[in-house]
Enzyme design. Structure first.
Site, PDB file in Angstrom:
ATOM      1  N   PHE A   1     -10.607  -4.432  11.308  1.00 34.55           N
ATOM      2  CA  PHE A   1     -11.468  -4.313  10.372  1.00 34.55           C
ATOM      3  C   PHE A   1     -11.258  -4.834   9.097  1.00 34.55           C
ATOM      4  O   PHE A   1     -10.130  -5.151   8.893  1.00 34.55           O
ATOM      5  CB  PHE A   1     -12.107  -2.821  10.301  1.00 34.55           C
ATOM      6  CG  PHE A   1     -11.104  -1.762  10.081  1.00 34.55           C
ATOM      7  CD1 PHE A   1     -10.849  -1.423   8.566  1.00 34.55           C
ATOM      8  CD2 PHE A   1     -10.109  -1.300  10.807  1.00 34.55           C
ATOM      9  CE1 PHE A   1      -9.804  -0.428   8.222  1.00 34.55           C
ATOM     10  CE2 PHE A   1      -9.002  -0.581  10.476  1.00 34.55           C
ATOM     11  CZ  PHE A   1      -9.059  -0.063   9.032  1.00 34.55           C
TER      12      PHE A   1
ATOM     13  N   TYR B   1       0.867  -1.220  -0.104  1.00 39.71           N
ATOM     14  CA  TYR B   1       0.114  -0.044  -0.060  1.00 39.71           C
ATOM     15  C   TYR B   1       0.851   1.370   0.131  1.00 39.71           C
ATOM     16  O   TYR B   1       0.280   2.203  -0.163  1.00 39.71           O
ATOM     17  CB  TYR B   1      -0.838  -0.267   1.124  1.00 39.71           C
ATOM     18  CG  TYR B   1      -2.026  -1.082   0.887  1.00 39.71           C
ATOM     19  CD1 TYR B   1      -3.110  -0.993   0.168  1.00 39.71           C
ATOM     20  CD2 TYR B   1      -1.755  -2.251   1.883  1.00 39.71           C
ATOM     21  CE1 TYR B   1      -4.125  -2.052   0.096  1.00 39.71           C
ATOM     22  CE2 TYR B   1      -2.893  -3.254   1.724  1.00 39.71           C
ATOM     23  CZ  TYR B   1      -3.864  -3.002   0.886  1.00 39.71           C
ATOM     24  OH  TYR B   1      -4.887  -4.066   0.660  1.00 39.71           O
TER      25      TYR B   1
HETATM   26  C1  LIG Z   1      -2.612  -7.598  -3.141  1.00 39.71           C
HETATM   27  C2  LIG Z   1      -3.629  -7.745  -4.332  1.00 39.71           C
HETATM   28  C3  LIG Z   1      -4.715  -7.057  -3.625  1.00 39.71           C
HETATM   29  C4  LIG Z   1      -2.654  -6.740  -5.429  1.00 39.71           C
HETATM   30  O1  LIG Z   1      -3.618  -6.805  -6.556  1.00 39.71           O
HETATM   31  P1  LIG Z   1      -2.864  -6.762  -7.873  1.00 39.71           P
HETATM   32  O2  LIG Z   1      -4.001  -6.315  -8.939  1.00 39.71           O
HETATM   33  O3  LIG Z   1      -2.080  -7.978  -8.307  1.00 39.71           O
HETATM   34  O4  LIG Z   1      -2.008  -5.469  -7.971  1.00 39.71           O
HETATM   35  P2  LIG Z   1      -1.542  -4.631  -9.086  1.00 39.71           P
HETATM   36  O5  LIG Z   1      -1.237  -5.196 -10.498  1.00 39.71           O
HETATM   37  O6  LIG Z   1      -2.426  -3.206  -9.302  1.00 39.71           O
HETATM   38  O7  LIG Z   1      -0.019  -4.230  -8.430  1.00 39.71           O
HETATM   39  C5  LIG Z   1       0.054  -2.903  -8.136  1.00 39.71           C
HETATM   40  C6  LIG Z   1       1.645  -3.033  -7.809  1.00 39.71           C
HETATM   41  O8  LIG Z   1       2.114  -3.631  -6.662  1.00 39.71           O
HETATM   42  C7  LIG Z   1       2.879  -4.801  -6.649  1.00 39.71           C
HETATM   43  N1  LIG Z   1       2.122  -5.572  -5.633  1.00 39.71           N
HETATM   44  C8  LIG Z   1       0.909  -5.784  -5.536  1.00 39.71           C
HETATM   45  N2  LIG Z   1       0.711  -6.893  -4.565  1.00 39.71           N
HETATM   46  C9  LIG Z   1       2.013  -7.272  -4.390  1.00 39.71           C
HETATM   47  C10 LIG Z   1       2.355  -8.305  -3.368  1.00 39.71           C
HETATM   48  N3  LIG Z   1       1.524  -8.848  -2.738  1.00 39.71           N
HETATM   49  N4  LIG Z   1       3.621  -8.517  -3.214  1.00 39.71           N
HETATM   50  C11 LIG Z   1       4.452  -7.812  -3.819  1.00 39.71           C
HETATM   51  N5  LIG Z   1       4.347  -6.825  -4.865  1.00 39.71           N
HETATM   52  C12 LIG Z   1       2.904  -6.580  -4.874  1.00 39.71           C
HETATM   53  C13 LIG Z   1       2.790  -5.012  -8.062  1.00 39.71           C
HETATM   54  O9  LIG Z   1       3.696  -5.684  -8.464  1.00 39.71           O
HETATM   55  C14 LIG Z   1       2.611  -3.786  -8.801  1.00 39.71           C
HETATM   56  O10 LIG Z   1       4.053  -3.073  -8.619  1.00 39.71           O
HETATM   57  P3  LIG Z   1       4.395  -2.281  -9.959  1.00 39.71           P
HETATM   58  O11 LIG Z   1       3.441  -1.143  -9.971  1.00 39.71           O
HETATM   59  O12 LIG Z   1       5.749  -1.829  -9.637  1.00 39.71           O
HETATM   60  O13 LIG Z   1       4.301  -2.929 -11.125  1.00 39.71           O
HETATM   61  C15 LIG Z   1      -3.502  -9.137  -4.662  1.00 39.71           C
HETATM   62  O14 LIG Z   1      -2.316  -9.735  -5.048  1.00 39.71           O
HETATM   63  C16 LIG Z   1      -4.380  -9.861  -3.693  1.00 39.71           C
HETATM   64  O15 LIG Z   1      -5.641 -10.084  -3.843  1.00 39.71           O
HETATM   65  N6  LIG Z   1      -3.527 -10.480  -2.856  1.00 39.71           N
HETATM   66  C17 LIG Z   1      -4.007 -11.766  -2.005  1.00 39.71           C
HETATM   67  C18 LIG Z   1      -5.149 -11.054  -0.769  1.00 39.71           C
HETATM   68  C19 LIG Z   1      -4.605  -9.795  -0.187  1.00 39.71           C
HETATM   69  O16 LIG Z   1      -3.278  -9.739   0.153  1.00 39.71           O
HETATM   70  N7  LIG Z   1      -5.238  -8.918  -0.329  1.00 39.71           N
HETATM   71  C20 LIG Z   1      -4.952  -7.511   0.703  1.00 39.71           C
HETATM   72  C21 LIG Z   1      -5.743  -7.695   1.744  1.00 39.71           C
HETATM   73  S1  LIG Z   1      -5.239  -6.127   2.776  1.00 39.71           S
END
Ligand SMILES: CC(C)(COP(=O)(O)OP(=O)(O)OC[C@H]1O[C@@H](n2cnc3c(N)ncnc32)[C@H](O)[C@@H]1OP(=O)(O)O)[C@@H](O)C(=O)NCCC(=O)NCCS
Length: 400
Positions: A400, A125
């Site tokens: 939350f 984030y």
């Molecule tokens: C975390 C999550 C929401 C990211 O969604 P996503 O659609 O893959 O994210 P994006 O493609 O928009 O990625 C944006 C950037 O963040 C990075 N990033 C996103 N999630 C990441 C992770 N878990 N670890 C490392 N890098 C991550 C991407 O590599 C990308 O980097 P860049 O801008 O340098 O290319 C998804 O991986 C997910 O649902 N994970 C499992 C559930 C979870 O952890 N949810 C969060 C709860 S707080």
């Protein structure tokens, strides 16, 4: 492949599919009928988004409105962001980025000065301007030798009936919470969800209230797991004063038939070890990020908190997502003033790193030392430390 992509608000009838999608992203089974019926989501309706590819939902992010306490005791309107997930076969395609941009604009449009969340991973984030604004400790205790004779006596403790606890806790929490920066308002749906989680997990929630010289001044909610070890898990403990917190811990340490007490993300200054005859009975398993805060409106957020004494500093804030925050402020004991033009700043930071100092969790000088902030004048970090100092450890204490 050129997909048709979209991020849009979800209709109420799409919320359950979004909840299942989120749960799948966290490797949980879909929501059962019982869970759906006992976990109201009305507070998130009208502010929950889905990411779509060719018309199919592949991601979601939710939020509800809250208010968050800042140094000095004011509370600011905030978006509590929750249930963020992208389907595993559609990650790393920018869906989260698209949803976050939309959600930040939406949170500001709802009047939010802050957005906040708790994170499954710490690397996600920061790129959207969220910074770690409070931290907590995972505490594990094997009570054996008991409490030191010189530890403060506790006040009165009374356990609440299981079905009547909420009526007492809601007003008590409202009275206690703003004492610490980082604490947040809890709405009726939050209370229903939080109590349903424990019960749906098979637990029995017990609640005790502490009464000190000025009346009810703290409470604790817990469950006991009866496995090989019987483990008392503290799920909620708020206290108006250190004495009330000590009283509640003194009570917990004396509950019979408990091998271990476990409490996650407790405030960094709770210091249960100081109460015990053998301080080594307390193990701190981890010191972790608790609340991540995104300053949506930096001028309003800076103006709402109180400031310490000393000479002013000129702070340049960078925000690549919200242009109105990308500005220079002169911050003194009376608060911030926007500085026009392009003056040479004493200090510079990105908006995520500003959040790390905003509630008082980190000192500017430690952020400079670690490269989160940049100093252009040797005395500036110490001056900023005096201004940002709050004297209170910030903490949220609400999941939350
Ligand atoms: C975390 C999550 C929401 C990211 O969604 P996503 O659609 O893959 O994210 P994006 O493609 O928009 O990625 C944006 C950037 O963040 C990075 N990033 C996103 N999630 C990441 C992770 N878990 N670890 C490392 N890098 C991550 C991407 O590599 C990308 O980097 P860049 O801008 O340098 O290319 C998804 O991986 C997910 O649902 N994970 C499992 C559930 C979870 O952890 N949810 C969060 C709860 S707080």
């Amino acid at each position: 492949m050129d997909d048709d992509r979209d991020v849009r608000l979800l209709r109420p009838d799409e919320m359950r599919a979004a909840a299942d999608l989120f749960r799948g992203a966290l490797h949980h089974p879909p929501v059962s009928d019982v869970e759906w019926d006992t976990n109201p989501v009305g507070d998130c309706e009208g502010r929950t988004y889905g990411a779509f590819e060719n018309g199919e939902m592949v991601g979601t992010t939710w939020s509800f409105a809250t208010r968050t306490a800042v140094p000095g005791g004011a509370t600011l309107p905030a978006a509590a962001v929750t249930r963020v997930g992208v389907r595993a076969d559609r990650t790393r395609r920018g869906h989260l980025t698209a949803m976050m941009r939309t959600q930040l604009a939406d949170a500001a449009a709802h009047g939010g000065v802050l957005a906040q969340l708790t994170a499954s991973e710490s690397v996600i984030y920061g790129r959207y301007g969220y910074g770690v604004a409070t931290r907590g400790e995972h505490v594990r205790i094997r009570p054996r030798t008991g409490v030191r004779a010189a530890a403060p006596e506790r006040g009165e403790i009374r356990m609440l009936p299981r079905d009547g606890a909420r009526d007492v806790l809601v007003p008590l929490y409202e009275r206690l919470a703003p004492a610490r920066p980082g604490t947040m308002a809890r709405n009726a749906d939050w209370w229903t969800r939080s109590r349903a989680w424990a019960v749906n997990d098979g637990g029995v929630l017990e609640t005790a209230v502490h009464t000190g010289p000025a009346g009810d001044d703290g409470y604790v909610v817990w469950t006991v797991d009866r496995g090989d070890d019987w483990v008392l898990r503290v799920s909620d403990l708020h206290a108006a004063t250190p004495a009330a917190a000590a009283g509640l811990w003194r009570f917990l340490l004396g509950v019979d038939l408990v091998d271990r007490i476990v409490a996650y993300k407790r405030p960094l200054d709770e210091s249960v070890d100081l109460l015990l005859t053998d301080a080594r009975e307390v193990r701190v398993d981890g010191r972790v990020d608790e609340l991540w805060v995104r300053l949506l409106d930096v001028p309003a957020a800076l103006a709402a908190r109180t400031w310490g004494d000393g000479p002013a500093v000129v702070l340049r804030v960078h925000d690549h997502l919200i242009p109105a925050n990308d500005a220079t402020f002169r911050i003194g004991p009376d608060g911030p003033k926007l500085v026009e033009g392009d003056p040479a700043p004493d200090l510079e930071c990105d908006v995520d790193a500003l959040a790390m100092a905003y509630l008082g969790d980190r000192r500017p000088s430690e952020l400079v030392a670690a490269g989160w902030w940049r100093a252009h004048e040797p005395s500036a970090p110490a001056r900023a430390d005096a201004l940002f100092a709050t004297g209170v450890v910030p903490w949220c204490g609400t999941g939350f």
